[in-house]
Design an enzyme around this catalytic site. Structure first.
Site, PDB file in Angstrom:
ATOM      1  CB  CYS A   1      -5.267  -0.665   4.628  1.00 17.64           C
ATOM      2  SG  CYS A   1      -4.925  -0.275   6.361  1.00 17.64           S
TER       3      CYS A   1
ATOM      4  CE  LYS B   1      -8.565   1.496   3.187  1.00 16.32           C
ATOM      5  NZ  LYS B   1      -7.574   1.939   4.183  1.00 16.32           N
TER       6      LYS B   1
ATOM      7  CD  GLU C   1      -2.455   1.254   2.768  1.00 15.91           C
ATOM      8  OE1 GLU C   1      -3.351   2.102   2.948  1.00 15.91           O
ATOM      9  OE2 GLU C   1      -2.111   0.442   3.648  1.00 15.91           O
TER      10      GLU C   1
END
Length: 492
Positions: free
Chosen positions: A367, A317, A251
């Site tokens: 995440c 995301k 990430e």
């Protein structure tokens, strides 16, 4: 009660001191039962939960200390405030369990109510299903195979029953405990003994740069960080004959915006050890037309980059971290995001399945998107594997990265899909569709993992039904408890 709750947190990764639950849960129910009214029981349950979540989530303070000059003042308040809120999901089941008499009725009812609380914790206020009780068994693949049927929430329910058995000690308790443990062992052994299909012809190369969060966004270090990832990528072994090469960065690994920076993309693609694809985490930015608010939109993204430096696919995301990537009620709360820049990230459209030429389709998860049971796969397109990019450098060298890793492992078992995890500071890993570790690179280490991509399995019962299974189990426990209460009332 608070001390018992903190003791129970030691059952989570990395310690996995599961036997402590046999002290913490009976102690909770005994203390709550000793209070005269609901208010006293609520106080006991809340104190237990406060101690439990304070000890289990202490590592959140590490994120605040990466920029101590801005956020150190929050350290005495942040974890206690989070723990105080999450403790309500334990206090309410404790109070409601008093509606059932002591013994088996209360134990079974409490296990069902606890599980309903965990499920609710995954939804309310955007959800935070971290450290679900079922993950205490994630120290190996064998104990968690039941999650393929009842999910991590279902394992939580059974764990509460097991941990509370000292309150109903006797032959029935021995039989129940033995049946649960033996059943779990048999399920695990049978599933792990099944023949594995041949892996896909994919050569994974997972790059772990191990860049401390305090250094990550420093302007004078950007070039050095990028060069580290380029060098590690170039040092990776080439793909085996006939295999498709996939290099994976964690990430926000790139300090440059890869979607807009053609030079950075070309350098990254040029470092590939052969023809293949780079999948990398990067911030993505778009300037809005004049007059729009906000003038700039930012995404936490995953980009697939081809050997020629072209962008093959993008995933944004969608499940953002409150106060980390955006500030809820920004107009009312005078606080900043922990992420540098104090800009609210925009949310992507939701779970997706990406298909790249020569690769089995995959579900990208950035995440903590991986911690949500039943929400890691697009409903209309089942992937062949799960890909989790994360930056656990925020947590430092603490229990946080191990807890995050355990949650990822549980998603592999639940869905019957291999999971590939790239973490900036670790732990990077590859799990097969049974949750077995194929390869890993430990915390606070730099290097490259070379591993094949394990094959997917048929959709598990949990993958088909989702949270319906553990929900039915939780309600079933409450119904059995109610039947036992009525039987006891008739007999009396």
């Amino acid at each position: 009660a608070a001390a018992l709750g903190a003791l129970a947190a030691a059952a989570f990764p990395p310690l996995h001191l599961v036997p402590l639950l046999w002290l913490a849960f009976p102690g909770l129910l005994l203390l709550a039962g000793s209070r005269a009214g609901p208010r006293g029981a609520f106080g006991v349950g809340w104190a237990w939960g406060f101690g439990h979540f304070s000890a289990g989530l202490y590592w959140i303070s590490n994120a605040l200390l990466t920029e101590a000059d801005r956020f150190a003042w929050l350290v005495p308040f942040a974890v206690p405030a989070i723990a105080a809120g999450l403790a309500l999901f334990i206090a309410l089941p404790v109070v409601l369990a008093r509606l059932w008499p002591e013994g088996w009725p209360r134990v079974l009812a409490f296990a069902g109510l606890w599980t309903l609380g965990e499920i609710a914790r995954g939804f309310l206020l955007t959800g935070f299903p971290w450290n679900l009780l079922g993950t205490v068994w994630a120290f190996g693949a064998l104990p968690v195979q039941g999650a393929a049927w009842i999910g991590t929430h279902g394992l939580s329910a059974l764990t509460v029953v097991l941990a509370s058995l000292p309150l109903v000690w006797g032959r029935a308790a021995w039989a129940a405990g033995g049946a649960i443990l033996a059943g779990g062992a048999v399920v695990g052994l049978v599933r792990l003994a099944a023949e594995e299909p041949a892996p896909a012809p994919v050569a994974l190369r997972i790059v772990q740069g191990n860049i401390a969060q305090a250094h990550k966004w420093r302007e004078e270090l950007r070039i050095a960080h990028f060069r580290r990832y380029l060098a590690l990528t170039a040092s990776a072994p080439p793909a085996e004959e006939g295999a498709r090469l996939v290099v994976i960065w964690p990430e926000t690994a790139s300090p440059y915006m890869l979607d807009a920076d053609a030079t950075a993309r070309a350098l990254a693609a040029g470092a590939l050890p052969g023809a293949g694809v780079l999948i990398a985490g990067s911030v993505r930015l778009e300037r809005q037309p004049e007059g729009h608010t906000p003038p700039i939109r930012v995404w936490n993204s995953l980009l697939a980059i081809g050997s020629a430096g072209d962008v093959l696919a993008v995933y944004d995301k969608h499940h953002l971290v409150p106060f980390g990537e955006y500030v809820p009620l920004r107009g009312w709360l005078p606080v900043e995001t922990v992420v540098p820049g104090n800009l609210d990230f925009s949310a992507g459209p939701g779970p997706q399945t990406l298909a790249l030429e020569g690769l089995p389709p995959f579900s990208p998860l950035i995440c903590y998107e991986v911690i949500f049971p039943g929400a890691v796969v697009a409903a209309d397109a089942r992937p062949a594997w799960l890909l989790n990019l994360t930056n656990d450098a925020w947590f430092g060298v603490s229990s946080g990265p191990y807890q995050h890793l355990a949650a990822a492992r549980m998603r592999a078992v639940e869905e019957g899909l291999p999971l590939v995890r790239a973490a900036n500071t670790g732990v990077s890993a590859v799990f097969d569709a049974r949750g077995r570790t194929v390869a890993s690179l430990g915390l606070d280490r730099m290097g490259v993992i070379a591993a094949p991509l394990p094959a997917p399995r048929a959709p598990t019962p949990y993958a088909r039904a989702g949270r319906v299974g553990p929900l039915v189990l939780a309600l079933g426990l409450a119904l059995v408890a109610t039947a036992l209460r009525r039987q006891r009332h008739v007999m009396s």
